[in-house]
Design an enzyme around this catalytic site. Structure first.
Site: not given
Length: 499
Positions: A149, A173, A176, A226, A281, A382
């Site tokens: 995202f 993909k 969402e 992640s 990240c 994280e």
């Protein structure tokens, strides 16, 4: 309510599963859109479209591919603001940050435009009597990308432009949580002339992901997210015989030596820790201050952090927007609230922050934690939010040992005026990307992006030469041709027979 549907075969395809997910405006907390969530059957239908498109696209000329890519680059450039507005509306980041994301994605499109050079093979002549050996690279077939995202345009553009330039067809993909940017990228690709079925967007959740990982017609999977999910993607897709590059999480450190320009280091720490609300990240989430400079450095960071203006991403005066969801905001806040109990000094507490007129938004302020211990939750996990931890080390060696003990190895940076210290650091540090007086060392498009240890699963980094190698496979052709002078009797090719 607006619905985001799939993009398959060069057109919008309505979701058939009956399942939809909410898409929220993070600045208001309101659900503005719903996104169709694909079933395994819908994923299979998209793969079959991509498989059919590969029959022609995989055999297309490099000239045909690059013609499309150059046109695509022009359309992306012309639609920068429109793409950025979609990102801000669904992710929440400020418009300037969203524009920066589009620009970094464009770098990879530009790299893909030069694919003719990148796909040149090798030739060795006369390795034996009349024997030549050639090495070539060919596309894999149908490949898939599963993206996060936090960069809904940039990370997809780190994947599919190179993949299709190499002759593959692609199933994207996206997250969402902010799906609209992906559809816009696909629409523009079709407008640029990309044949139907070469780039497809399938929205979904775990059902769609699992279908991609198990599908026998998908040759490779790219992933950014992640570490736990990256490990699962790598394990599952590899078990199903697929090539995998799975980029995981991070805990990026910035080592500040006593000779560093502390004003520059403080500026860098604030921008790298709190930019994009820390949802990246490559964010610096841990500063390691060496020697006696720690108190001064922490104060300089605090002074700068307190001046950052937080507000809606579409407000030109905002420097940081909200977090993606209320649940994520609450999770980030929990680390700050628990830090003091685990021995940290809370210099700035951003929890409980709101913006007038947008009280239901997913807001959190900037948090700064000092004297953080390496066994605390705020350091080990994280956080993926605007929380900066400061740790202290007596020596350069102690600081490097602290950083190298982390299970993550994505990116790191050193701030110093000493070239010898910087040289030692770049060789001794255990991370895939290193910055010297550069806090966020994201490589330019023609170098590859990727970490070490729990920040990367698989053998290939993303984009650059690694990306091109990931989306192609090598083939070696050994050839022997008889000399034309040795043609059978009665066949005259015009060559003398006195050799």
């Amino acid at each position: 309510m607006k619905t985001v549907n799939h993009w398959i075969g060069g057109k919008t395809v309505e979701g058939a599963s009956g399942n939809y997910g909410p898409v929220t405006d993070p600045a208001t907390g309101e659900v503005t859109t719903q996104v169709a969530l694909a079933s395994a059957e819908e994923v299979d239908a998209a793969v079959q479209v991509a498989k059919e498109a590969y029959l022609s696209w995989g055999q297309s000329s490099l000239a045909a591919r690059t013609k499309v890519l150059f046109a695509y680059r022009a359309l992306l450039d012309a639609n920068r603001d429109a793409i950025a507005e979609l990102i801000t509306a669904e992710h929440g980041k400020v418009h300037s940050d969203a524009l920066g994301e589009v620009a970094r994605g464009l770098e990879i499109v530009e790299l893909a435009c030069g694919i003719t050079t990148q796909l040149k093979g090798e030739l060795s002549t006369s390795v034996s009597n009349r024997v030549d050996v050639a090495a070539i690279r060919q596309p894999l077939g149908v490949v898939a990308g599963i993206t996060p995202f936090n960069f809904p345009a940039m990370v997809p553009m780190w994947m599919f432009p190179l993949a299709v330039a190499c002759g593959n067809t692609f199933i994207l993909k996206p997250s969402e949580k902010d799906p609209s940017a992906a559809n816009k990228l696909a629409e523009l690709a079709t407008e640029a002339g990309l044949p139907a079925g070469v780039l497809n967007v399938v929205h979904g959740d775990k059902v769609a992901v699992d279908a991609l990982l198990a599908h026998p017609d998908i040759a490779a999977v790219s992933f950014v997210g992640s570490t736990p999910i990256a490990r699962h993607i790598h394990t599952t897709a590899s078990a199903n015989g697929k090539r995998v590059q799975a980029l995981g999480g991070a805990k990026n450190h910035m080592l500040v030596l006593p000779d560093a320009d502390l004003d520059a280091a403080a500026d860098a720490a604030v921008s790298a820790a709190y930019g994009s609300a820390g949802e990246r990240c490559m964010a610096i989430s841990a500063v390691v201050a060496v020697g006696s400079i720690a108190d001064t450095l922490v104060e300089k960071i605090r002074e700068r952090a307190e001046k950052i203006k937080i507000g809606p991403g579409n407000d030109p005066t905002s420097e940081m927007g909200p977090l993606i969801t209320a649940a994520h905001r609450d999770k980030v806040a929990s680390y700050v609230k628990g830090a003091a109990d685990q021995g940290a000094d809370v210099v700035l507490d951003g929890t409980g922050y709101t913006v007038d007129g947008f009280e239901n938004g997913h807001w959190i302020g900037l948090s700064l934690l000092d004297n953080v211990k390496t066994d605390s939750d705020a350091y080990r996990d994280e956080i993926f939010g605007p929380v900066l931890c400061v740790l202290r080390a007596e020596t350069y060696e102690e600081g490097v040992a602290l950083i190298n003990a982390s299970p993550f190895g994505n990116g790191t940076a050193i701030f110093t005026r000493d070239g010898g210290a910087a040289r030692r650091f770049q060789l001794e540090i255990e991370a895939g990307m290193v910055g010297v007086n550069v806090p966020i060392p994201v490589p330019v498009g023609y170098h590859s992006f990727g970490g070490w240890k729990d920040s990367l699963f698989g053998d290939h980094h993303i984009y650059g030469n690694d990306g091109i190698h990931f989306y192609t496979r090598g083939k070696v052709v050994t050839t022997r041709w008889p000399d034309p002078a040795d043609a059978p009797a009665g066949v005259d090719l015009g060559f003398p027979r006195n050799h």
